[in-house]
Design an enzyme around this catalytic site. Structure first.
Site, PDB file in Angstrom:
ATOM      1  N   LYS A  10     -11.959  -1.871   9.778  1.00 33.34           N
ATOM      2  CA  LYS A  10     -12.553  -0.661  10.374  1.00 33.34           C
ATOM      3  C   LYS A  10     -13.066   0.228   9.248  1.00 33.34           C
ATOM      4  CE  LYS A  10      -9.276   2.435   9.062  1.00 33.34           C
ATOM      5  NZ  LYS A  10      -9.496   3.365   7.917  1.00 33.34           N
ATOM      6  N   LEU A  93      -7.460  -5.348  -0.125  1.00 34.32           N
ATOM      7  CA  LEU A  93      -6.180  -4.648   0.051  1.00 34.32           C
ATOM      8  C   LEU A  93      -6.295  -3.160  -0.303  1.00 34.32           C
ATOM      9  CD1 LEU A  93      -3.405  -6.851  -1.605  1.00 34.32           C
ATOM     10  CD2 LEU A  93      -3.953  -6.636   0.791  1.00 34.32           C
ATOM     11  N   ALA A  94      -5.521  -2.333   0.401  1.00 35.59           N
ATOM     12  CA  ALA A  94      -5.390  -0.896   0.058  1.00 35.59           C
ATOM     13  C   ALA A  94      -6.748  -0.281  -0.246  1.00 35.59           C
ATOM     14  CB  ALA A  94      -4.440  -0.738  -1.127  1.00 35.59           C
ATOM     15  N   ALA A  95      -7.678  -0.500   0.700  1.00 37.74           N
ATOM     16  CA  ALA A  95      -9.076  -0.092   0.469  1.00 37.74           C
ATOM     17  C   ALA A  95      -9.550   0.947   1.479  1.00 37.74           C
ATOM     18  CB  ALA A  95      -9.983  -1.320   0.549  1.00 37.74           C
ATOM     19  N   GLY A  96      -8.680   1.292   2.457  1.00 35.02           N
ATOM     20  CA  GLY A  96      -9.107   2.230   3.508  1.00 35.02           C
ATOM     21  C   GLY A  96      -9.800   1.513   4.648  1.00 35.02           C
ATOM     22  N   LEU A  97      -9.650   0.189   4.702  1.00 40.45           N
ATOM     23  CA  LEU A  97     -10.324  -0.647   5.714  1.00 40.45           C
ATOM     24  C   LEU A  97      -9.349  -1.163   6.768  1.00 40.45           C
ATOM     25  CD1 LEU A  97     -12.528  -2.715   3.218  1.00 40.45           C
ATOM     26  CD2 LEU A  97     -13.281  -0.806   4.656  1.00 40.45           C
ATOM     27  N   GLY A  99      -6.816  -3.198   6.497  1.00 45.84           N
ATOM     28  CA  GLY A  99      -6.571  -4.634   6.398  1.00 45.84           C
ATOM     29  C   GLY A  99      -5.212  -5.018   6.958  1.00 45.84           C
ATOM     30  N   GLY A 100      -4.174  -4.313   6.536  1.00 49.59           N
ATOM     31  CA  GLY A 100      -2.835  -4.609   7.040  1.00 49.59           C
ATOM     32  C   GLY A 100      -2.730  -4.315   8.530  1.00 49.59           C
ATOM     33  N   SER A 101      -3.363  -3.214   8.943  1.00 48.63           N
ATOM     34  CA  SER A 101      -3.319  -2.841  10.368  1.00 48.63           C
ATOM     35  C   SER A 101      -4.048  -3.875  11.223  1.00 48.63           C
ATOM     36  CB  SER A 101      -3.953  -1.456  10.545  1.00 48.63           C
ATOM     37  OG  SER A 101      -3.269  -0.499   9.739  1.00 48.63           O
ATOM     38  N   ASP A 134      -3.023   3.381  12.573  1.00 46.22           N
ATOM     39  CA  ASP A 134      -4.311   2.922  13.122  1.00 46.22           C
ATOM     40  C   ASP A 134      -4.231   1.487  13.645  1.00 46.22           C
ATOM     41  OD1 ASP A 134      -5.899   2.768   9.799  1.00 46.22           O
ATOM     42  OD2 ASP A 134      -4.227   1.666  10.688  1.00 46.22           O
TER      43      ASP A 134
HETATM   44  C1  LIG Z   1      -6.449   6.959   6.498  1.00 46.56           C
HETATM   45  C2  LIG Z   1      -6.552   6.240   7.801  1.00 46.56           C
HETATM   46  O1  LIG Z   1      -6.893   4.901   7.579  1.00 46.56           O
HETATM   47  C3  LIG Z   1      -7.617   6.884   8.688  1.00 46.56           C
HETATM   48  O2  LIG Z   1      -7.967   6.022   9.706  1.00 46.56           O
HETATM   49  C4  LIG Z   1      -5.213   6.281   8.545  1.00 46.56           C
HETATM   50  O3  LIG Z   1      -4.863   7.607   8.761  1.00 46.56           O
HETATM   51  C5  LIG Z   1      -4.126   5.575   7.740  1.00 46.56           C
HETATM   52  O4  LIG Z   1      -3.397   4.848   8.680  1.00 46.56           O
HETATM   53  P1  LIG Z   1      -2.236   3.849   8.161  1.00 46.56           P
HETATM   54  O5  LIG Z   1      -2.685   3.102   6.944  1.00 46.56           O
HETATM   55  O6  LIG Z   1      -1.747   3.111   9.367  1.00 46.56           O
HETATM   56  O7  LIG Z   1      -1.181   4.882   7.632  1.00 46.56           O
HETATM   57  P2  LIG Z   1       0.378   4.711   7.840  1.00 46.56           P
HETATM   58  O8  LIG Z   1       0.797   3.384   7.309  1.00 46.56           O
HETATM   59  O9  LIG Z   1       0.726   5.130   9.218  1.00 46.56           O
HETATM   60  O10 LIG Z   1       0.874   5.878   6.848  1.00 46.56           O
HETATM   61  C6  LIG Z   1       0.872   5.690   5.467  1.00 46.56           C
HETATM   62  C7  LIG Z   1       1.140   7.068   4.867  1.00 46.56           C
HETATM   63  O11 LIG Z   1      -0.082   7.831   4.950  1.00 46.56           O
HETATM   64  C8  LIG Z   1       0.216   9.182   5.279  1.00 46.56           C
HETATM   65  N1  LIG Z   1      -0.492   9.523   6.538  1.00 46.56           N
HETATM   66  C9  LIG Z   1      -0.993   8.546   7.353  1.00 46.56           C
HETATM   67  C10 LIG Z   1      -1.686   8.906   8.504  1.00 46.56           C
HETATM   68  C11 LIG Z   1      -1.817  10.290   8.801  1.00 46.56           C
HETATM   69  N2  LIG Z   1      -2.465  10.695   9.916  1.00 46.56           N
HETATM   70  N3  LIG Z   1      -1.291  11.241   7.976  1.00 46.56           N
HETATM   71  C12 LIG Z   1      -0.642  10.879   6.840  1.00 46.56           C
HETATM   72  O12 LIG Z   1      -0.172  11.749   6.096  1.00 46.56           O
HETATM   73  C13 LIG Z   1       1.733   9.293   5.409  1.00 46.56           C
HETATM   74  O13 LIG Z   1       2.243   9.690   4.148  1.00 46.56           O
HETATM   75  C14 LIG Z   1       2.153   7.864   5.673  1.00 46.56           C
HETATM   76  O14 LIG Z   1       3.472   7.602   5.219  1.00 46.56           O
HETATM   77  N1  LIG Z   2      -1.078  -8.189   6.053  1.00 47.11           N
HETATM   78  C1  LIG Z   2      -1.279  -7.213   5.153  1.00 47.11           C
HETATM   79  N2  LIG Z   2      -2.471  -7.080   4.551  1.00 47.11           N
HETATM   80  C2  LIG Z   2      -2.685  -6.067   3.658  1.00 47.11           C
HETATM   81  N3  LIG Z   2      -1.751  -5.157   3.282  1.00 47.11           N
HETATM   82  C3  LIG Z   2      -0.544  -5.280   3.857  1.00 47.11           C
HETATM   83  C4  LIG Z   2      -0.249  -6.291   4.812  1.00 47.11           C
HETATM   84  N4  LIG Z   2       1.033  -6.139   5.206  1.00 47.11           N
HETATM   85  C5  LIG Z   2       1.514  -5.084   4.541  1.00 47.11           C
HETATM   86  N5  LIG Z   2       0.599  -4.564   3.705  1.00 47.11           N
HETATM   87  C6  LIG Z   2       0.826  -3.407   2.829  1.00 47.11           C
HETATM   88  O1  LIG Z   2      -0.003  -2.338   3.300  1.00 47.11           O
HETATM   89  C7  LIG Z   2      -0.593  -1.672   2.189  1.00 47.11           C
HETATM   90  C8  LIG Z   2      -1.891  -1.097   2.657  1.00 47.11           C
HETATM   91  O2  LIG Z   2      -2.760  -2.184   2.829  1.00 47.11           O
HETATM   92  P1  LIG Z   2      -4.056  -2.056   3.725  1.00 47.11           P
HETATM   93  O3  LIG Z   2      -4.988  -3.128   3.264  1.00 47.11           O
HETATM   94  O4  LIG Z   2      -3.684  -1.976   5.154  1.00 47.11           O
HETATM   95  O5  LIG Z   2      -4.572  -0.629   3.225  1.00 47.11           O
HETATM   96  P2  LIG Z   2      -5.723   0.208   3.882  1.00 47.11           P
HETATM   97  O6  LIG Z   2      -6.864  -0.681   4.196  1.00 47.11           O
HETATM   98  O7  LIG Z   2      -5.948   1.354   2.972  1.00 47.11           O
HETATM   99  O8  LIG Z   2      -5.080   0.676   5.239  1.00 47.11           O
HETATM  100  P3  LIG Z   2      -5.520   1.997   6.091  1.00 47.11           P
HETATM  101  O9  LIG Z   2      -7.022   2.046   6.126  1.00 47.11           O
HETATM  102  O10 LIG Z   2      -4.888   1.720   7.413  1.00 47.11           O
HETATM  103  O11 LIG Z   2      -4.940   3.133   5.309  1.00 47.11           O
HETATM  104  C9  LIG Z   2      -0.775  -2.768   1.134  1.00 47.11           C
HETATM  105  O12 LIG Z   2      -0.763  -2.209  -0.159  1.00 47.11           O
HETATM  106  C10 LIG Z   2       0.427  -3.688   1.393  1.00 47.11           C
HETATM  107  O13 LIG Z   2       1.497  -3.313   0.547  1.00 47.11           O
END
Ligand SMILES: C[C@](O)(CO)[C@H](O)COP(=O)(O)OP(=O)(O)OC[C@H]1O[C@@H](n2ccc(N)nc2=O)[C@H](O)[C@@H]1O
Ligand SMILES: Nc1ncnc2c1ncn2[C@@H]1O[C@H](COP(=O)(O)OP(=O)(O)OP(=O)(O)O)[C@@H](O)[C@H]1O
EC number: 2.7.1.148
Length: 284
Positions: A10, A93-97, A99-101, A134
């Site tokens: 996303k 990974l950890a890119a704001g996309l 991926g884990g969700s 998300d």
């Molecule tokens: C940044 C977004 O990707 C926007 O869509 C989401 O808000 C992030 O969603 P996400 O990765 O599922 O985040 P979570 O794994 O629920 O939370 C990770 C950490 O981000 C912070 N967090 C997340 C979502 C939110 N609305 N407020 C926060 O402050 C919290 O410190 C939380 O412990």
């Molecule tokens: N299947 C998975 N794929 C990627 N990351 C995972 C997974 N399971 C757990 N994680 C953990 O979740 C952390 C965040 O990864 P993710 O790729 O979801 O970040 P993101 O894209 O920034 O997520 P969001 O946009 O929801 O903030 C990773 O650093 C990893 O430690």
């Protein structure tokens, strides 16, 4: 019989932060959109739960969101069943996309179908909301307004097909760290009514990310990567979620492909299109 699910990434076209909540999360107002960049999960019968995933995603395999989702689902709805889930990742990974969700949502939808439990979406949401903010969105995909932590969803009109690029800078950003670095500044709620009213087109694609200054404070090189993308003359360009991935959209496929050629080989880029659902399912 095996089941294969592709689960889409996303982007956040608009992300406004309204304030800090008592539970230490931030109150959001964000426009979420699925794009054609996928992780894939394959489900097959097994004696017990087994996750075959690339190394290095999490410190312990049990922390992987696919494992955590499957553990809860099996314990509650199919305690005697075993499944092997093979995860193939393309979403950085950890890119704001998300991926884990996306993987977590794919695991829930896949188990629900593969084991013929057939829970309604509202039941899957209950597990999703225990694991992230998300994931409920990732169970649906397409165009949504998300409120609350990101788990309160309002359907909005689907966007037209738009052709874009994702540029992944050579560093990751922790969502938690970016939110910790966030400081309120400037406009609180960015105008997103064009999305709510379905008035989006290549001529009208407003973007905004309130987490941009916080991400730049953690990664000072980030603005230079946005400039690289902006130099390809997109109609829109912004950061997704908590970053560091940047996205850009173009007037049409031809201008997008020209931009891709100009960046290819020098930067990590992914051609994308807007899509109307997060998962595609196939059985064989
Ligand atoms: C940044 C977004 O990707 C926007 O869509 C989401 O808000 C992030 O969603 P996400 O990765 O599922 O985040 P979570 O794994 O629920 O939370 C990770 C950490 O981000 C912070 N967090 C997340 C979502 C939110 N609305 N407020 C926060 O402050 C919290 O410190 C939380 O412990
Ligand atoms: N299947 C998975 N794929 C990627 N990351 C995972 C997974 N399971 C757990 N994680 C953990 O979740 C952390 C965040 O990864 P993710 O790729 O979801 O970040 P993101 O894209 O920034 O997520 P969001 O946009 O929801 O903030 C990773 O650093 C990893 O430690």
């Amino acid at each position: 019989m095996t089941l294969r699910i592709s689960s889409a990434a996303k982007i956040n076209l608009v992300l406004s932060v309204l304030g800090k909540r008592r539970d230490d999360y931030h109150e959001l107002r964000t426009i979420l959109q699925s794009v054609s960049l996928y992780d894939t999960l394959e489900f097959a019968r097994a004696e017990r739960l087994e996750i075959d995933a690339p190394a290095g995603i999490t410190e312990q395999p049990e922390q992987n969101l696919v494992y955590r989702a499957a553990e809860i689902f099996l314990q509650k709805y199919a305690p005697a069943q075993g499944v092997k889930i093979t995860l193939t990742k393309k979403i950085p990974l950890a890119a704001g996309l998300a991926g884990g969700s996306a993987d977590c949502a794919g695991a829930l939808l896949g188990l629900n179908k593969f084991l013929a439990v057939n829970l309604p979406l509202a039941e899957l949401d209950k597990i999703a909301n225990q694991l992230g903010s998300d994931i409920a969105y990732c169970l649906r995909g397409g165009a949504y307004l998300a409120l609350g932590r990101g788990e309160m969803l309002r359907k909005i009109p689907e966007l037209p097909r738009l052709y874009g690029l994702i540029l992944k800078p050579p560093f990751a950003l922790s969502t938690a760290e970016v939110y910790r670095a966030y400081r309120p500044a400037g406009v609180k709620i960015f105008a997103d009514d064009a999305y709510i009213e379905g008035k989006i087109s290549p001529e009208n694609l407003p973007t905004h990310n309130a987490l941009w200054p916080a991400a730049g404070a953690l990664q000072p090189e980030l603005p230079a990567y946005r400039q690289i993308l902006k130099a390809t003359n997109p109609i829109a360009c912004s950061m997704s979620g908590s970053g560091a991935a940047l996205f850009a959209f173009y007037n049409d496929k031809i201008t997008r492909d020209k931009a891709a050629v100009s960046l290819y080989g020098r930067y990590e880029i992914y051609p994308i299109e807007t899509i109307n659902s997060a998962q595609t399912i196939s059985e064989n």
